[in-house]
Write an enzyme that holds these catalytic residues in place. Structure first.
Site, PDB file in Angstrom:
ATOM      1  N   GLU A  81       0.806  -1.212   0.000  1.00 52.57           N
ATOM      2  CA  GLU A  81       0.000   0.000   0.000  1.00 52.57           C
ATOM      3  C   GLU A  81       0.843   1.268   0.000  1.00 52.57           C
ATOM      4  OE1 GLU A  81      -0.321  -2.645   1.739  1.00 52.57           O
ATOM      5  OE2 GLU A  81      -2.409  -3.280   1.959  1.00 52.57           O
ATOM      6  N   LYS A 115      -1.954  -9.281  24.400  1.00 50.12           N
ATOM      7  CA  LYS A 115      -2.239  -8.447  25.572  1.00 50.12           C
ATOM      8  C   LYS A 115      -2.432  -9.323  26.803  1.00 50.12           C
ATOM      9  CE  LYS A 115      -4.050  -4.977  22.603  1.00 50.12           C
ATOM     10  NZ  LYS A 115      -5.009  -5.219  21.522  1.00 50.12           N
TER      11      LYS A 115
END
Lengths: 545, 545
Positions: free
Chosen positions: A334, A444
């Site tokens: 991108e 996490k």
């Protein structure tokens, strides 16, 4: 505001940043310089100009109109370079087909990009024969053949070289709008169907100018200048081989296209053509260094941009010990792709190989005109302390405006007016960025971010480990716990407990969070990969969670 | 065509080529590098960023709005560099006043550019006092003072350093349209009133990128890279000192601003600050080489772009013998200015100084993205044979769209969609351009073009000649005949017949057209010059024809 805009003289030329304009100076300053394809072709820049004109004549002869899409399935070659120029220069869009996709995925991208004409190398005819009955829109096929071609059922409009030979050698290229779409290709990603990324003339020109400035201004290593000899070792179908063939052409340097990436051939061409500047993924460099021929070769001074995946410190040191000038380039499909390069200052070049490797493996310094932020969730910049991590978000003159016919994904990519790379990084006080993880691969644990890449790096150091991937396993108590998937080296007895202990030792030394004691280790037969060889965490999550 | 233009994601950032974007990388990659002004100031790039913010705060505090014009009368300094950035970055236009014009001409340009705010160095107060009563539009004056300032009658809003010290150190610069006008200045030319030339953000960014690519990619000499130390020796009021302060800033190199061009000071700074890259007109280089201090200095390796006037081979050889790496840069106010540079290949660097001088004195090779033609009257390209002459016409991303409020002159400049330089040149088979004359200074004798510059060059070799100018004298029989105006060296007895004979000898050898036998030689007291020291042929024609 309009009164502030500069008044234009009606007859003044409104100069557009077009791909054709990149050809003026190399054709002027170095017309006799060579362009080589394996053992099959050897021409000059003068020939390139003529062949680009002939190809444009062929294309318009086949009825290609501005806005049409011309697709290519070829190995890296002088022909591919000619298409890089001729197709967008007539106002058409070049679709560089990823030949490593499955035939079904290739079919999907041909349909999705609405290809009108397809150039196909005879070696890919077996793939084409499989899917041709289901291709809707392609109206013309052109054959590319390095060798006389076997029987096949496709009706071709002609063969590349024959068509060129018959075509007019002069072509007047139109003055297009610089925002005209020039290229399209598909990112494989790790989720769902391939996504189409696209770039305009202006974006490709600006990426070229940005790289010229970055690679020209550096001192003492890593420069790309007019006396270099260029050989790409990342495929031309993937982000235009990182856009570097355009840079090489503007420099007017000798270019060597290897076709396929067999180590024998690459090393042979490197030596024979005296290649000095290349780029590849770590796997290719590893393959080259381990090849028996490499031992007898002088590889010193070879400038090599490594990208596509993180270069390990071990691999970097290995290359440095052979005198190779390796450094990291960073970006993604991108971003056209390059937005940072890990260039060293003359002072850093005086450091030990170990210290240099620390810098050369980093993500690097941003290119001219690139606004790069390691940002928190509100897009504010994190402190440059080498510790505070955030997502890399970016603005630059060469970023894709989105994904083809996928508005939602485009909006997500550009959330808040910055392109989101999905990479988590830190930045040091000298401005060097270092990626620590992918946003979606961060684990996490008890509210603390643990980098899956960091854990993978530690586990990879264990003598019995061949490959490793770490994913987050949902956990009621801790939120997530690391799940360490390990493929053992052939002949080695890997032991889950021993590897968990190995990991814990690093926690005891304070190198990683003490929460890694919660990691679970699991031995697996293989680690799933994507079509471009990256660990496929989506597949792993589906399989093991 | 609109369907071919790339679809933009609504949230995607529409990246504009703005002057503020040139600051990202130097501030990141080299924040502690120095910027020096004589013995008066020494700061870092970090300071530059802060001072640009403070200056922007000062300007908006003074009521400067987008589209307003901020004029400057200052010597080359770090302040001028700050204005190069801050003024356009808030959307205003920077008018760099040519302090060498007469007070009446300065008044004319201030009125014509519609200046709103005027920054003036105390040394120019005597000029300002002369014209202030007749300045219509300027509403605010700001004082610049290197030393405590004498009594004066101008009411200032404040002094530069004091205002900066009081202003906010942070500023959010707007995202402007890249076609917003950024700068304006006046070309003195040789005819009529000064003409206003103007450039947009985009044009200044692209000129910078083009120079970075040209000066970064060269091998073996003439490079401008991150380890250089930069000192301009052409004034910042004139085409932004050839735009090179922008290049230096983007490179993040040490910059040294000398203020005035006294040879003592320039040589002192060159030595003390270890300057490696500069640019100047031939006269300045001549002055430096002849200065007694130069003899004791090591000038070797000093890269010096020479422009503004042709460098003579003698001067070039003189510089080369001192180890100075001199080469030609070519362009004009209207071209931002640089469009060609006479760079040498490594092979050419192995030639003798005499042979190198031939190349270094040429007009040079065109910069990336520049479409340059040596064209006939139909704008078709002449053969590259080193003989066929034509006018240099050009398209490039950084050419002025015209003259301020002078539609007719703009139309003439851009006749046929190419910018007309008015320079007559030939181009050799290697692409090097060599100017032979100005279109309006070519003399047409019996239908044949004779270059007045060539005749001047020959006559200048005569021992008794100090200065020479050749103009065409209308003649019934021949169309035109060369009129050779000669100023003798003090103490030398120049003789018209002898000089005519000298000229004829070159015709006998076949070096120039045999039509030069028609030349008339006339001794004069002085040769008229323009305000920038060029021969004023318009004045000479008025006087002697």
């Amino acid at each position: 505001m309009s009164e502030m805009l500069i008044p234009r003289t009606p007859s003044a030329h409104n100069y557009q940043l077009l791909i054709k304009n990149m050809l003026y100076t190399p054709m002027v300053n170095n017309p006799d310089q060579e362009i080589v394809y394996r053992h099959h072709y050897r021409g000059t820049y003068r020939d390139l100009r003529e062949r680009v004109c002939r190809l444009a004549s062929v294309l318009t002869g086949l009825g290609v109109k501005p806005g049409d899409t011309v697709a290519v399935m070829d190995w890296d070659s002088h022909r591919y370079l000619e298409m890089f120029f001729a197709v967008p220069m007539i106002g058409a869009v070049l679709h560089t087909i990823n030949v490593r996709l499955s035939p079904e995925q290739i079919l999907y991208t041909i349909d999705h990009a609405e290809d009108d004409v397809l150039f196909v190398n005879s070696e890919f005819l077996p793939i084409l024969e499989q899917i041709r009955g289901r291709i809707d829109l392609v109206r013309t096929y052109v054959l590319i053949a390095d060798e006389p071609c076997d029987a096949h059922t496709v009706k071709f409009a002609g063969e590349y070289e024959q068509l060129l030979a018959q075509a007019a050698s002069h072509f007047d290229f139109p003055d297009l709008d610089e925002n005209t779409r020039a290229t399209t290709f598909y990112t494989t990603g790790t989720t769902g169907l391939p996504k189409g990324v696209y770039f305009s003339h202006r974006q490709l020109v600006m990426h070229t100018m940005g790289l010229l400035a970055m690679l020209g201004s550096v001192v003492g290593h890593g420069g790309f200048r007019r006396d270099d000899v260029y050989m790409p070792m990342t495929p031309m179908f993937h982000v235009h081989a990182w856009g570097i063939p355009y840079v090489a052409t503007m420099l007017g340097v000798k270019q060597v296209y290897p076709g396929r990436y067999s180590p024998d051939l690459l090393l042979e061409l490197k030596e024979k053509e005296q290649v000095t500047f290349s780029h590849c993924v770590p796997t290719i460099m590893h393959m080259l260094l381990k090849h028996p021929h490499a031992d007898q070769m002088d590889l010193s001074g070879w400038k090599l941009i490594i990208g596509g995946a993180a270069m390990s410190r071990t691999l970097c040191l290995d290359a440095l010990s052979r005198g190779i000038d390796v450094f990291t380039g960073y970006g993604m499909s991108e971003t056209c792709p390059i937005i940072t390069i890990s260039q060293l200052t003359p002072g850093m070049l005086a450091l030990s190989p170990e210290e240099q490797a620390m810098i050369r493996c980093r993500t690097g310094l941003s290119l001219p005109l690139v606004e790069l932020r390691v940002a928190d969730s509100t897009l504010q910049e994190q402190p440059w302390d080498g510790k505070s991590s955030g997502e890399i978000v970016v603005r630059a003159p060469w970023l894709s405006q989105g994904y083809l016919k996928d508005h939602k994904a485009s909006e997500r990519l550009w959330d808040g007016g910055y392109l989101h790379t999905g990479d988590v990084a830190v930045r040091d006080e000298k401005g060097y960025v270092r990626i620590t993880d992918r946003t979606k691969d961060v684990i996490k644990v008890a509210g603390e971010w643990i980098s899956s890449l960091e854990l993978e790096d530690i586990v990879a150091h264990h003598h019995a480990v061949a490959e490793v991937a770490v994913i987050g396993q949902p956990d009621e108590k801790w939120g997530e716990r690391p799940l360490v998937l390990v493929m053992a080296k052939p002949g080695e007895q890997a032991n889950e407990k021993e590897i968990a202990h190995h990991l814990r030792q690093y926690a005891d030394k304070g190198v990683v969070s003490k929460h890694v004691v919660l990691a679970r280790v699991r031995l697996v037969e293989a680690i799933d990969k994507t079509s471009v060889g990256k660990i496929n965490k989506v597949a792993l999550r589906e399989k093991y969670l």
